[in-house]
Every structure is written in C-alpha cells, then in structure tokens.
Design an enzyme around this catalytic site. Structure first.
Site, PDB file in Angstrom:
ATOM      1  N   ARG A  22       0.810  -1.218   0.000  1.00  0.00           N
ATOM      2  CA  ARG A  22       0.000   0.000   0.000  1.00  0.00           C
ATOM      3  C   ARG A  22       0.843   1.267   0.000  1.00  0.00           C
ATOM      4  O   ARG A  22       0.375   2.329  -0.424  1.00  0.00           O
ATOM      5  CB  ARG A  22      -0.991  -0.018   1.168  1.00  0.00           C
ATOM      6  CG  ARG A  22      -2.201  -0.885   0.879  1.00  0.00           C
ATOM      7  CD  ARG A  22      -3.105  -0.972   2.075  1.00  0.00           C
ATOM      8  NE  ARG A  22      -2.795  -2.095   2.912  1.00  0.00           N
ATOM      9  CZ  ARG A  22      -2.988  -2.113   4.232  1.00  0.00           C
ATOM     10  NH1 ARG A  22      -3.465  -1.061   4.853  1.00  0.00           N
ATOM     11  NH2 ARG A  22      -2.682  -3.187   4.920  1.00  0.00           N
ATOM     12  N   GLU A  41       0.969  -5.338  13.253  1.00  0.00           N
ATOM     13  CA  GLU A  41      -0.216  -5.446  14.118  1.00  0.00           C
ATOM     14  C   GLU A  41      -0.808  -6.846  14.063  1.00  0.00           C
ATOM     15  O   GLU A  41      -1.263  -7.366  15.072  1.00  0.00           O
ATOM     16  CB  GLU A  41      -1.291  -4.408  13.737  1.00  0.00           C
ATOM     17  CG  GLU A  41      -2.413  -4.335  14.773  1.00  0.00           C
ATOM     18  CD  GLU A  41      -3.582  -3.441  14.356  1.00  0.00           C
ATOM     19  OE1 GLU A  41      -3.618  -2.936  13.225  1.00  0.00           O
ATOM     20  OE2 GLU A  41      -4.487  -3.292  15.213  1.00  0.00           O
TER      21      GLU A  41
HETATM   22  O1  LIG Z   1       2.776  -0.367  11.967  1.00  0.00           O
HETATM   23  P1  LIG Z   1       2.565  -1.833  11.699  1.00  0.00           P
HETATM   24  O2  LIG Z   1       1.850  -2.528  12.816  1.00  0.00           O
HETATM   25  O3  LIG Z   1       3.840  -2.513  11.324  1.00  0.00           O
HETATM   26  O4  LIG Z   1       1.554  -1.953  10.459  1.00  0.00           O
HETATM   27  C1  LIG Z   1       1.556  -1.126   9.326  1.00  0.00           C
HETATM   28  C2  LIG Z   1       1.713  -1.891   8.057  1.00  0.00           C
HETATM   29  O5  LIG Z   1       0.660  -2.851   7.872  1.00  0.00           O
HETATM   30  C3  LIG Z   1       0.127  -2.733   6.562  1.00  0.00           C
HETATM   31  O6  LIG Z   1       0.805  -3.512   5.624  1.00  0.00           O
HETATM   32  P2  LIG Z   1       0.561  -5.066   5.350  1.00  0.00           P
HETATM   33  O7  LIG Z   1       1.739  -5.819   5.908  1.00  0.00           O
HETATM   34  O8  LIG Z   1      -0.807  -5.459   5.798  1.00  0.00           O
HETATM   35  O9  LIG Z   1       0.726  -5.200   3.778  1.00  0.00           O
HETATM   36  P3  LIG Z   1       0.053  -4.521   2.475  1.00  0.00           P
HETATM   37  O10 LIG Z   1       0.516  -3.091   2.431  1.00  0.00           O
HETATM   38  O11 LIG Z   1       0.659  -5.323   1.374  1.00  0.00           O
HETATM   39  O12 LIG Z   1      -1.447  -4.629   2.546  1.00  0.00           O
HETATM   40  C4  LIG Z   1       0.309  -1.268   6.238  1.00  0.00           C
HETATM   41  O13 LIG Z   1       0.271  -1.015   4.852  1.00  0.00           O
HETATM   42  C5  LIG Z   1       1.659  -0.975   6.851  1.00  0.00           C
HETATM   43  O14 LIG Z   1       2.720  -1.298   5.960  1.00  0.00           O
HETATM   44  N1  LIG Z   2      -5.707  -1.728  11.469  1.00  0.00           N
HETATM   45  C1  LIG Z   2      -5.082  -1.639  10.289  1.00  0.00           C
HETATM   46  N2  LIG Z   2      -5.739  -1.247   9.179  1.00  0.00           N
HETATM   47  C2  LIG Z   2      -5.107  -1.155   7.988  1.00  0.00           C
HETATM   48  N3  LIG Z   2      -3.826  -1.434   7.826  1.00  0.00           N
HETATM   49  C3  LIG Z   2      -3.126  -1.822   8.892  1.00  0.00           C
HETATM   50  N4  LIG Z   2      -1.836  -2.176   9.045  1.00  0.00           N
HETATM   51  C4  LIG Z   2      -1.644  -2.504  10.339  1.00  0.00           C
HETATM   52  N5  LIG Z   2      -2.754  -2.373  11.052  1.00  0.00           N
HETATM   53  C5  LIG Z   2      -3.705  -1.941  10.159  1.00  0.00           C
END
Ligand SMILES: O=P(O)(O)OC[C@H]1O[C@H](OP(=O)(O)OP(=O)(O)O)[C@H](O)[C@@H]1O
Ligand SMILES: Nc1ncnc2[nH]cnc12
Length: 173
Positions: free
Chosen positions: A61, A98
């Site tokens: 993202r 998370e």
């Molecule tokens: O602060 P944190 O707890 O580390 O979480 C934040 C991360 O989680 C999500 O990515 P995700 O790993 O879900 O992958 P995506 O972007 O491919 O959906 C979001 O895009 C951040 O990169």
């Molecule tokens: N609650 C949340 N929603 C969307 N992206 C996330 N990445 C980590 N936690 C998330």
C-alpha cells in the site's frame, strides 16, 4: 478537501484480517480521483520543504500514494518489498506488525550514500513495519529525513518504536 473530509474515504472493517482487528480500508479513497488528489496535495504540503532526494515506499500500500508523491516532488522512488520479490544483492530485516510477522528487503545499491530519504506508507500502526524499513534504508547508506503516512492509528503507540525520526501523519485515529 480538508483532513476531516478525507477521513470519510477510509472505512472501518471489523475483524479483518483477524478477529479483534479493525482494518482501515483505503479502497474508497483510491477509488475517488477527488480524494486521491486531495490526499497527495496534503501529503506534499508536509514534505515539500525537506529537500527529499528519494521516496521509499513500503509494499504494497506504500507504493500507491508513494509513487504519486515522488512524482510531485520530482524525486526518485525506491521499493522496500516483501521477501523473494526483489532481484540482486539485498539487505533483509524481519519485523512484527499489528497482525503478524514478515520480512522486508531492499536492493543494496538502490540508494546512494547520504541520499535524503522520505519513507512513505499508508498506515502507522504498531510501528514495526516502518522501523524495519528505516533500518534497511540506513543499512544501505541513506539518511532518513522523515516518515510520512496517510494515517496514524495513535492508540497502537507506533511512535514508541520510532526513536529518532520525524513522524508526519496526515490523519490521526
Ligand atoms: O505499523 P505496523 O503494525 O507494522 O503496520 C503497518 C503496516 O501494515 C500494513 O501492511 P501489510 O503488511 O498489511 O501489507 P500490504 O501493504 O501489502 O497490505 C500497512 O500497509 C503498513 O505497511
Ligand atoms: N488496522 C489496520 N488497518 C489497515 N492497515 C493496517 N496495518 C496494520 N494495522 C492496520
């Protein structure tokens, strides 16, 4: 469009991807040309005076608004990716987020020594992902000038994991 109106384009999805997690879905914001442009305009305002050479986007993202932002800054764009996606010599960093564990990778020669880097991602949650990305950028010689997010989930205290970097979220929940 101001910050409060932009919030309406980020939807809560309870119990995704796991029970107890309220997922912040940015699909409505991406689907609206008006909201997308407003988001990039506001992100740009926060960073346009920082003399950024390179925007680093975190898969996946972080690639979306990150490339648009790099374009508007006239900056280079570099990918930090999930494992097994990048070719060549790499630096790697495992981390916790998370709702799970993962590893991030960067190409060793993607950033020149002393390059001023802005790291962009959509969400700052627990801070594990962006901390790993900042470590990677520093390992390959970049200077992390700021961490820039579409939104910060303040109740998850991600800033506690981020010791020395400037944190620039557009929207706070
Ligand atoms: O602060 P944190 O707890 O580390 O979480 C934040 C991360 O989680 C999500 O990515 P995700 O790993 O879900 O992958 P995506 O972007 O491919 O959906 C979001 O895009 C951040 O990169
Ligand atoms: N609650 C949340 N929603 C969307 N992206 C996330 N990445 C980590 N936690 C998330």
């Amino acid at each position: 469009m101001e910050h409060d109106e932009l919030k309406k384009y980020i939807h809560d999805v309870p119990d995704f991807p796991k029970p107890g997690i309220v997922f912040k879905d940015i699909a409505p914001l991406l689907a609206s040309a008006k909201a997308r442009t407003a988001a990039v305009d506001l992100l740009l305002k926060e960073v346009e005076n920082l003399k950024i050479d390179t925007v680093v986007g975190i898969e996946s993202r972080g690639f979306l608004l990150g490339t648009l932002l790099a374009d508007r800054l006239g900056a280079k764009f570099v990918m930090v990716r999930k494992p097994g996606k990048l070719p060549g010599d790499l630096e790697r960093m495992p981390y916790q987020l998370e709702y799970g564990y993962d590893t991030l990778e960067i190409q060793e020669h993607a950033i020149a020594k002393g390059e001023k880097v802005l790291i962009h991602d959509d969400v700052l949650a627990t801070g594990g992902t962006v901390s790993a990305a900042a470590d990677l950028v520093e390992k390959v010689g970049g200077e992390v000038v700021a961490l820039n997010f579409l939104m910060e989930l303040s109740f998850l205290n991600g800033r506690k994991k981020i010791k020395s970097h400037k944190v620039l979220p557009l929207i706070k929940f």
